[in-house]
Motif scaffolding. Structure first.
Motif, PDB file in Angstrom:
ATOM      1  N   LYS A   1      -5.390  68.110  38.204  1.00  0.00           N
ATOM      2  CA  LYS A   1      -5.457  67.014  39.172  1.00  0.00           C
ATOM      3  C   LYS A   1      -4.051  66.641  39.601  1.00  0.00           C
ATOM      4  O   LYS A   1      -3.160  66.477  38.757  1.00  0.00           O
ATOM      5  CB  LYS A   1      -6.171  65.809  38.546  1.00  0.00           C
ATOM      6  N   SER A   2      -3.850  66.503  40.915  1.00  0.00           N
ATOM      7  CA  SER A   2      -2.533  66.167  41.446  1.00  0.00           C
ATOM      8  C   SER A   2      -2.709  65.541  42.824  1.00  0.00           C
ATOM      9  O   SER A   2      -3.830  65.371  43.313  1.00  0.00           O
ATOM     10  CB  SER A   2      -1.649  67.419  41.536  1.00  0.00           C
ATOM     11  N   TRP A   3      -1.590  65.182  43.446  1.00  0.00           N
ATOM     12  CA  TRP A   3      -1.575  64.642  44.808  1.00  0.00           C
ATOM     13  C   TRP A   3      -0.888  65.639  45.733  1.00  0.00           C
ATOM     14  O   TRP A   3       0.149  66.201  45.370  1.00  0.00           O
ATOM     15  CB  TRP A   3      -0.841  63.303  44.855  1.00  0.00           C
ATOM     16  N   SER A   4      -1.452  65.859  46.902  1.00  0.00           N
ATOM     17  CA  SER A   4      -0.905  66.850  47.828  1.00  0.00           C
ATOM     18  C   SER A   4       0.490  66.474  48.302  1.00  0.00           C
ATOM     19  O   SER A   4       1.274  67.337  48.665  1.00  0.00           O
ATOM     20  CB  SER A   4      -1.841  67.003  49.039  1.00  0.00           C
ATOM     21  N   CYS A   5       0.828  65.187  48.273  1.00  0.00           N
ATOM     22  CA  CYS A   5       2.107  64.728  48.805  1.00  0.00           C
ATOM     23  C   CYS A   5       3.259  64.889  47.823  1.00  0.00           C
ATOM     24  O   CYS A   5       4.427  64.825  48.229  1.00  0.00           O
ATOM     25  CB  CYS A   5       2.004  63.269  49.237  1.00  0.00           C
ATOM     26  N   CYS A   6       2.965  65.093  46.531  1.00  0.00           N
ATOM     27  CA  CYS A   6       4.068  65.167  45.566  1.00  0.00           C
ATOM     28  C   CYS A   6       3.733  66.096  44.399  1.00  0.00           C
ATOM     29  O   CYS A   6       4.177  65.856  43.271  1.00  0.00           O
ATOM     30  CB  CYS A   6       4.408  63.773  45.046  1.00  0.00           C
ATOM     31  N   SER A   7       2.954  67.136  44.642  1.00  0.00           N
ATOM     32  CA  SER A   7       2.552  68.028  43.558  1.00  0.00           C
ATOM     33  C   SER A   7       3.724  68.821  42.990  1.00  0.00           C
ATOM     34  O   SER A   7       3.673  69.278  41.847  1.00  0.00           O
ATOM     35  CB  SER A   7       1.470  68.995  44.052  1.00  0.00           C
ATOM     36  N   THR A   8       4.799  68.987  43.779  1.00  0.00           N
ATOM     37  CA  THR A   8       5.967  69.703  43.273  1.00  0.00           C
ATOM     38  C   THR A   8       6.858  68.810  42.428  1.00  0.00           C
ATOM     39  O   THR A   8       7.639  69.286  41.615  1.00  0.00           O
ATOM     40  CB  THR A   8       6.785  70.279  44.439  1.00  0.00           C
ATOM     41  N   VAL A   9       6.758  67.492  42.633  1.00  0.00           N
ATOM     42  CA  VAL A   9       7.570  66.540  41.863  1.00  0.00           C
ATOM     43  C   VAL A   9       6.800  66.053  40.649  1.00  0.00           C
ATOM     44  O   VAL A   9       7.299  66.079  39.520  1.00  0.00           O
ATOM     45  CB  VAL A   9       7.987  65.347  42.750  1.00  0.00           C
ATOM     46  N   ASN A  10       5.573  65.584  40.871  1.00  0.00           N
ATOM     47  CA  ASN A  10       4.695  65.149  39.789  1.00  0.00           C
ATOM     48  C   ASN A  10       3.712  66.270  39.484  1.00  0.00           C
ATOM     49  O   ASN A  10       2.803  66.530  40.268  1.00  0.00           O
ATOM     50  CB  ASN A  10       3.947  63.868  40.182  1.00  0.00           C
ATOM     51  N   LYS A  11       3.906  66.946  38.382  1.00  0.00           N
ATOM     52  CA  LYS A  11       3.121  68.120  38.061  1.00  0.00           C
ATOM     53  C   LYS A  11       1.645  67.773  37.848  1.00  0.00           C
ATOM     54  O   LYS A  11       1.319  66.668  37.409  1.00  0.00           O
ATOM     55  CB  LYS A  11       3.672  68.794  36.800  1.00  0.00           C
ATOM     56  N   PRO A  12       0.735  68.690  38.147  1.00  0.00           N
ATOM     57  CA  PRO A  12      -0.695  68.447  37.928  1.00  0.00           C
ATOM     58  C   PRO A  12      -0.996  68.158  36.464  1.00  0.00           C
ATOM     59  O   PRO A  12      -0.333  68.679  35.562  1.00  0.00           O
ATOM     60  CB  PRO A  12      -1.344  69.759  38.388  1.00  0.00           C
ATOM     61  N   VAL A  13      -1.996  67.329  36.234  1.00  0.00           N
ATOM     62  CA  VAL A  13      -2.400  66.945  34.883  1.00  0.00           C
ATOM     63  C   VAL A  13      -3.874  67.260  34.703  1.00  0.00           C
ATOM     64  O   VAL A  13      -4.614  67.457  35.671  1.00  0.00           O
ATOM     65  CB  VAL A  13      -2.131  65.452  34.620  1.00  0.00           C
ATOM     66  N   LEU A  14      -4.315  67.292  33.455  1.00  0.00           N
ATOM     67  CA  LEU A  14      -5.710  67.588  33.152  1.00  0.00           C
ATOM     68  C   LEU A  14      -6.555  66.320  33.033  1.00  0.00           C
ATOM     69  O   LEU A  14      -7.681  66.277  33.510  1.00  0.00           O
ATOM     70  CB  LEU A  14      -5.805  68.384  31.844  1.00  0.00           C
ATOM     71  N   ASP A  15      -6.015  65.298  32.421  1.00  0.00           N
ATOM     72  CA  ASP A  15      -6.775  64.083  32.151  1.00  0.00           C
ATOM     73  C   ASP A  15      -6.809  63.181  33.377  1.00  0.00           C
ATOM     74  O   ASP A  15      -5.792  62.981  34.047  1.00  0.00           O
ATOM     75  CB  ASP A  15      -6.158  63.337  30.967  1.00  0.00           C
ATOM     76  N   PHE A  16      -7.978  62.619  33.684  1.00  0.00           N
ATOM     77  CA  PHE A  16      -8.103  61.779  34.874  1.00  0.00           C
ATOM     78  C   PHE A  16      -7.302  60.490  34.735  1.00  0.00           C
ATOM     79  O   PHE A  16      -6.718  60.006  35.711  1.00  0.00           O
ATOM     80  CB  PHE A  16      -9.577  61.446  35.135  1.00  0.00           C
ATOM     81  N   ASP A  17      -7.245  59.921  33.531  1.00  0.00           N
ATOM     82  CA  ASP A  17      -6.456  58.706  33.344  1.00  0.00           C
ATOM     83  C   ASP A  17      -4.977  58.964  33.604  1.00  0.00           C
ATOM     84  O   ASP A  17      -4.277  58.126  34.176  1.00  0.00           O
ATOM     85  CB  ASP A  17      -6.658  58.161  31.924  1.00  0.00           C
ATOM     86  N   GLU A  18      -4.485  60.137  33.183  1.00  0.00           N
ATOM     87  CA  GLU A  18      -3.094  60.485  33.467  1.00  0.00           C
ATOM     88  C   GLU A  18      -2.887  60.682  34.968  1.00  0.00           C
ATOM     89  O   GLU A  18      -1.838  60.340  35.509  1.00  0.00           O
ATOM     90  CB  GLU A  18      -2.709  61.760  32.711  1.00  0.00           C
TER      91      GLU A  18
END
Length: 347
Positions: A37-54
């Motif tokens: 799970k990640s955001w399209s606007c900052c996936s290179t800065v904030n790495k994808p995570v597995l947990d939804f709360d994270e």
């Protein structure tokens, strides 16, 4: 008081105090792919995570005004998306059966999981012995209530103590979004965030650790780096995704106590016996996604040979803080020393 509708914000705000830097949000869309799970606007800065709360804790990457308007993201692809319809065909024994229909594609049946068959974790409790900072948000999924006071949200049976939440985790499957504990499914992420809770209970602002949780804590080791200026020492504790709500940092005149809670029931504890005295009231710390920064204000201008005090002799070591000049130490013209070393310096 209005509540901001921008993704990643969701805070209540005062219209008169709304400025161009009040809202920290995500201008892009959520991306869910193969469990990540990640955001399209900052996936290179904030790495994808597995947990939804994270995922929900990923900090926004843009600033702007708070708004109540319903925001939508324009589709960058010139090809219009295929029309998808989710239709409920029947309901029996607390299980609803859905299918997705796309023109030219054979429908595929999916079954919602009955709430009675979900194995839920033991319910958490709020630790009433711990004080809660103002504006702390309830930890239960989909609640969103912000802490006002103990009398309003924690003590008694008033309306402010009632928490409406989802006891089970979210589920994302074949484009539909919902929670395992209830039957509603939606397509849009904004609509998913608006799904009201299906269970009522009490708020949790500071979760109380269960005895079993305390026994299963795995203590981790985190790297600590530091650098100094004539009046400050900057300490970096590389504790990735430390929980700022559960963690605690106490700064004393000669010690720093670190108790950091990390993902996967890992925990980092350490007491740092400082090389020199500091001013606790003028020192501070801040949590980031990959580390915790501690800024210590020196009580004097002595040069710290090390971060931690030691009983071993280090010999005649004098540290400089840098040099003046065009490019730092290369081509420097003027040596910059602290007060202690200045008295020993002979040009």
């Amino acid at each position: 008081m209005p509540r901001c509708t921008r993704k990643g914000c969701g805070k209540d705000y005062v219209v008169a105090e709304n400025t161009d830097t009040s809202c920290v949000h995500h201008p892009g869309a959520p991306v869910f792919h193969e469990g990540l799970k990640s955001w399209s606007c900052c996936s290179t800065v904030n790495k994808p995570v597995l947990d939804f709360d994270e995922f929900m804790k990923i900090p926004g990457c843009a600033v702007g005004l708070h708004t109540e308007e319903s925001l939508s993201i324009a589709n960058k692809s010139p090809k219009p998306p295929a029309q998808v319809n989710i239709t409920k065909t029947e309901s029996r024994q607390e299980a609803e059966i859905y299918y997705t229909s796309i023109p030219g594609v054979t429908p595929k049946l999916t079954t919602a999981v009955p709430a009675s068959s979900i194995e839920l974790l033991p319910p958490d409790e709020d630790d009433l012995t711990v004080s809660v900072p103002p504006d702390t948000v309830c930890k239960r999924k989909s609640c969103g209530v912000m802490f006002v006071s103990d009398n309003e949200n924690r003590i008694g049976d008033g309306p402010g103590t009632v928490c409406t939440y989802h006891p089970a985790p979210p589920i994302f499957r074949e484009g539909s979004k919902g929670y395992l504990c209830c039957k509603r499914r939606v397509l849009e992420f904004e609509e998913f965030l608006k799904i009201e809770g299906c269970t009522k209970g009490r708020h949790i602002f500071v979760p109380k650790l269960q005895p079993s949780q305390k026994m299963t804590d795995q203590f981790a080791d985190c790297r600590i780096d530091h650098y100094q200026t004539p009046r400050e020492v900057h300490v970096s504790v590389f504790a990735k995704q430390a929980d700022k709500e559960l963690s605690s940092i106490t700064i004393e005149e000669t010690q720093v106590h670190l108790d950091l809670y990390l993902p996967g029931q890992r925990r980092f504890q350490r007491t740092v016996n400082l090389f020199g005295p500091v001013l606790p009231q003028e020192s501070s710390y801040k949590f980031y996604g990959t580390k915790v920064e501690v800024q210590l204000k020196k009580s004097d201008t002595r040069s710290w040979t090390l971060l931690e005090k030691t009983n071993h002799s280090l010999g005649n070591i004098n540290l400089t803080f840098g040099v003046g000049g065009r490019t730092g130490t290369i081509g420097g013209k003027e040596i910059i020393l602290d007060e202690q070393n200045s008295s020993n310096w002979a040009p």
